[in-house]
Design an enzyme around this catalytic site. Structure first.
Site: not given
Length: 207
Positions: A125, A163
């Site tokens: 990701s 993230k």
């Protein structure tokens, strides 16, 4: 210097020999002078290197330099051992945990700061930010983040993830760096910031 008796004996011998001859003695000379084996001298020199009081140009080099206390302290600061976070404990900051999944040695000049820790990344990701599956991210402990920063967070006290952080009016948005993944919004109560990502240590073992 915190040296053992044998380490101190070799250190004193090397220092005296270097001052007198202007060069380091051979392993044979050192072994004969101290009455020990060649292997013992080689091991002691390695131990003195690790303690930052002598320095060799290469692993097998005969060129040895005695470091001053100031230089030795700086040399020791260049090498740091950082813990790798293993199992995450709910409710307890990663960097406060007592159980680690090993450690990694880094250059202290590249990663300054206190209480740094590493987290192994799983998944793709964040690949567009240069963070690949299996890499280690080096994190500075924090329980807050600025918009746009890449951080390590706990989701619902259990799942650890890396993230990009964005603070909304009534939520926190965690954005990936891969178009195949979508951003996810969470209530404030479900997110606990653990640290800001300061760098990446590439893993070349992609098995």
């Amino acid at each position: 210097m915190d040296l053992t008796e044998k380490q101190q004996q070799l250190f004193d011998y090397l220092q005296e020999y270097l001052e007198r001859e202007g060069r380091a003695p051979s392993l044979r000379q050192s072994a004969e002078s101290l009455g020990v084996s060649h292997n013992a001298v080689a091991q002691l020199i390695t131990q003195l290197e690790r303690k930052g009081v002598v320095e060799r140009e290469g692993r097998y080099s005969r060129t040895i330099r005695i470091l001053s206390p100031h230089t030795a302290a700086k040399a020791k600061m260049r090498v740091r051992e950082l813990p790798i976070v293993g199992r995450v404990t709910a409710g307890l900051p990663m960097y406060a945990q007592q159980e680690w999944d090993g450690s990694v040695v880094v250059d202290g000049n590249l990663f300054p700061g206190n209480n740094l820790f590493c987290l192994r990344v799983q998944g793709e990701s964040m690949q567009d930010a240069g963070i690949l599956n299996g890499d280690l991210v080096v994190c500075e402990p924090r329980q807050y983040a600025e918009n746009g920063e890449i951080v390590a967070v706990l989701i619902q006290g259990e799942e650890a993830t890396v993230k990009r952080f964005f603070l909304g009016r009534d939520h926190i948005e965690l954005r990936p760096e891969n178009k195949k993944f979508t951003a996810v919004r969470y209530p404030f109560s479900e997110i606990l910031v653990q640290g800001k990502v300061m760098g990446v240590i590439r893993s070349y073992d992609k098995r």
